[in-house]
Scaffold this motif. Structure first.
Motif, PDB file in Angstrom:
ATOM      1  N   GLN A   1       0.843  -1.191   0.000  1.00  0.00           N
ATOM      2  CA  GLN A   1       0.000   0.000   0.000  1.00  0.00           C
ATOM      3  C   GLN A   1       0.874   1.236   0.000  1.00  0.00           C
ATOM      4  N   GLU A   2       0.714   2.057  -1.033  1.00  0.00           N
ATOM      5  CA  GLU A   2       1.467   3.304  -1.127  1.00  0.00           C
ATOM      6  C   GLU A   2       0.760   4.409  -0.348  1.00  0.00           C
ATOM      7  N   SER A   3       1.535   5.342   0.162  1.00  0.00           N
ATOM      8  CA  SER A   3       0.974   6.526   0.805  1.00  0.00           C
ATOM      9  C   SER A   3       1.908   7.698   0.561  1.00  0.00           C
ATOM     10  N   GLY A   4       1.309   8.877   0.506  1.00  0.00           N
ATOM     11  CA  GLY A   4       2.106  10.073   0.281  1.00  0.00           C
ATOM     12  C   GLY A   4       1.241  11.212  -0.179  1.00  0.00           C
ATOM     13  N   PRO A   5       1.827  12.370  -0.379  1.00  0.00           N
ATOM     14  CA  PRO A   5       1.059  13.541  -0.777  1.00  0.00           C
ATOM     15  C   PRO A   5       0.591  13.439  -2.219  1.00  0.00           C
ATOM     16  N   GLY A   6      -0.565  13.916  -2.495  1.00  0.00           N
ATOM     17  CA  GLY A   6      -1.081  13.877  -3.859  1.00  0.00           C
ATOM     18  C   GLY A   6      -0.603  15.032  -4.708  1.00  0.00           C
ATOM     19  N   LEU A   7      -0.178  16.113  -4.045  1.00  0.00           N
ATOM     20  CA  LEU A   7       0.210  17.316  -4.765  1.00  0.00           C
ATOM     21  C   LEU A   7       1.531  17.829  -4.222  1.00  0.00           C
ATOM     22  N   VAL A   8       2.448  18.090  -5.126  1.00  0.00           N
ATOM     23  CA  VAL A   8       3.766  18.608  -4.760  1.00  0.00           C
ATOM     24  C   VAL A   8       4.094  19.773  -5.684  1.00  0.00           C
ATOM     25  N   LYS A   9       4.768  20.764  -5.160  1.00  0.00           N
ATOM     26  CA  LYS A   9       5.130  21.925  -5.979  1.00  0.00           C
ATOM     27  C   LYS A   9       6.447  21.672  -6.700  1.00  0.00           C
TER      28      LYS A   9
ATOM     29  N   THR B   1      -0.473   5.346  -6.232  1.00  0.00           N
ATOM     30  CA  THR B   1      -0.885   6.639  -5.692  1.00  0.00           C
ATOM     31  C   THR B   1      -0.503   7.721  -6.696  1.00  0.00           C
ATOM     32  N   LYS B   2      -1.428   8.593  -6.987  1.00  0.00           N
ATOM     33  CA  LYS B   2      -1.157   9.635  -7.979  1.00  0.00           C
ATOM     34  C   LYS B   2      -0.452  10.819  -7.321  1.00  0.00           C
ATOM     35  N   VAL B   3       0.614  11.243  -7.957  1.00  0.00           N
ATOM     36  CA  VAL B   3       1.334  12.431  -7.520  1.00  0.00           C
ATOM     37  C   VAL B   3       1.278  13.452  -8.645  1.00  0.00           C
ATOM     38  N   THR B   4       0.777  14.624  -8.336  1.00  0.00           N
ATOM     39  CA  THR B   4       0.709  15.704  -9.303  1.00  0.00           C
ATOM     40  C   THR B   4       1.686  16.792  -8.892  1.00  0.00           C
ATOM     41  N   VAL B   5       2.543  17.179  -9.830  1.00  0.00           N
ATOM     42  CA  VAL B   5       3.482  18.268  -9.569  1.00  0.00           C
ATOM     43  C   VAL B   5       2.927  19.517 -10.238  1.00  0.00           C
TER      44      VAL B   5
ATOM     45  N   ALA C   1       2.716  11.562 -12.094  1.00  0.00           N
ATOM     46  CA  ALA C   1       2.544  10.155 -12.473  1.00  0.00           C
ATOM     47  C   ALA C   1       1.785   9.421 -11.382  1.00  0.00           C
ATOM     48  N   VAL C   2       1.371   8.211 -11.707  1.00  0.00           N
ATOM     49  CA  VAL C   2       0.919   7.277 -10.683  1.00  0.00           C
ATOM     50  C   VAL C   2       2.137   6.480 -10.254  1.00  0.00           C
ATOM     51  N   TYR C   3       2.389   6.460  -8.967  1.00  0.00           N
ATOM     52  CA  TYR C   3       3.557   5.776  -8.420  1.00  0.00           C
ATOM     53  C   TYR C   3       3.106   4.482  -7.746  1.00  0.00           C
ATOM     54  N   TYR C   4       3.794   3.410  -8.111  1.00  0.00           N
ATOM     55  CA  TYR C   4       3.478   2.085  -7.581  1.00  0.00           C
ATOM     56  C   TYR C   4       4.673   1.529  -6.818  1.00  0.00           C
ATOM     57  N   CYS C   5       4.388   0.767  -5.784  1.00  0.00           N
ATOM     58  CA  CYS C   5       5.419  -0.066  -5.192  1.00  0.00           C
ATOM     59  C   CYS C   5       5.068  -1.521  -5.517  1.00  0.00           C
ATOM     60  N   ALA C   6       6.092  -2.328  -5.623  1.00  0.00           N
ATOM     61  CA  ALA C   6       5.868  -3.707  -6.037  1.00  0.00           C
ATOM     62  C   ALA C   6       6.944  -4.616  -5.461  1.00  0.00           C
ATOM     63  N   GLN C   7       6.608  -5.873  -5.381  1.00  0.00           N
ATOM     64  CA  GLN C   7       7.564  -6.890  -4.968  1.00  0.00           C
ATOM     65  C   GLN C   7       8.351  -7.320  -6.202  1.00  0.00           C
ATOM     66  N   GLY C   8       9.670  -7.405  -6.055  1.00  0.00           N
ATOM     67  CA  GLY C   8      10.504  -7.835  -7.167  1.00  0.00           C
ATOM     68  C   GLY C   8      11.084  -6.674  -7.950  1.00  0.00           C
ATOM     69  N   GLY C   9      11.435  -6.932  -9.180  1.00  0.00           N
ATOM     70  CA  GLY C   9      11.911  -5.900 -10.077  1.00  0.00           C
ATOM     71  C   GLY C   9      13.419  -5.783 -10.171  1.00  0.00           C
ATOM     72  N   TRP C  10      14.155  -6.592  -9.423  1.00  0.00           N
ATOM     73  CA  TRP C  10      15.618  -6.610  -9.507  1.00  0.00           C
ATOM     74  C   TRP C  10      16.100  -8.016  -9.214  1.00  0.00           C
ATOM     75  N   PRO C  11      17.061  -8.538  -9.970  1.00  0.00           N
ATOM     76  CA  PRO C  11      17.757  -7.911 -11.092  1.00  0.00           C
ATOM     77  C   PRO C  11      16.999  -7.977 -12.423  1.00  0.00           C
ATOM     78  N   LYS C  12      15.878  -8.652 -12.432  1.00  0.00           N
ATOM     79  CA  LYS C  12      15.067  -8.706 -13.654  1.00  0.00           C
ATOM     80  C   LYS C  12      13.732  -8.021 -13.405  1.00  0.00           C
ATOM     81  N   ALA C  13      13.087  -7.620 -14.487  1.00  0.00           N
ATOM     82  CA  ALA C  13      11.768  -6.985 -14.404  1.00  0.00           C
ATOM     83  C   ALA C  13      10.714  -8.055 -14.200  1.00  0.00           C
TER      84      ALA C  13
END
Length: 120
Positions: free
Chosen positions: A5-13, A114-118, A93-105
């Motif tokens: 579960q991602e969490s964080g601010p939706g809007l950043v300057k 979670t969507k982050v808008t700058v 962008a929409v930011y995702y966290c996920a299991q895996g991704g190294w060393p292969k995709a």
């Protein structure tokens, strides 16, 4: 079942730092041989792998983002985090966290994103 579960601010300057946290349940982030990634998807574009942190705390980054990206973890909370500085509107962008991704995709479970808008 691993859940993220991602969490964080939706809007950043612009020029500020964005900080996101991924809370993991169902698996310890220190379990041997597991890696944990951050991925993003800008509007209308494909997925971009940003970086990963390993079970031993080692980190790996997309070279295009390495200079302004940091991934860390809090093992007491079973969380890992992303910090990215000097953001621009291109980082929206929409930011995702996920299991895996190294060393292969090769990914397992994903968070819902979670969507982050700058924007000023």
């Amino acid at each position: 079942q691993v859940q993220l579960q991602e969490s964080g601010p939706g809007l950043v300057k612009p020029s500020q730092m964005v900080s996101l946290t991924c809370t993991v349940s169902g698996e310890s982030i220190t379990s041997n041989y597991y890696f944990w990634s951050w991925i993003r998807q800008p509007p209308g574009k494909g997925l971009e792998w940003m970086g990963a942190i390993g079970f031993a705390g080692d980190t790996y980054y997309n070279p295009s983002l390495k200079s302004r990206t940091s991934i860390s973890r809090d093992t007491s909370k079973n969380q890992f985090s992303l910090q990215m500085g000097s953001v621009t509107t291109e980082d929206t962008a929409v930011y995702y966290c996920a299991q895996g991704g190294w060393p292969k995709a090769d990914f397992g479970s994903w968070g819902q994103g979670t969507k982050v808008t700058v924007s000023s």
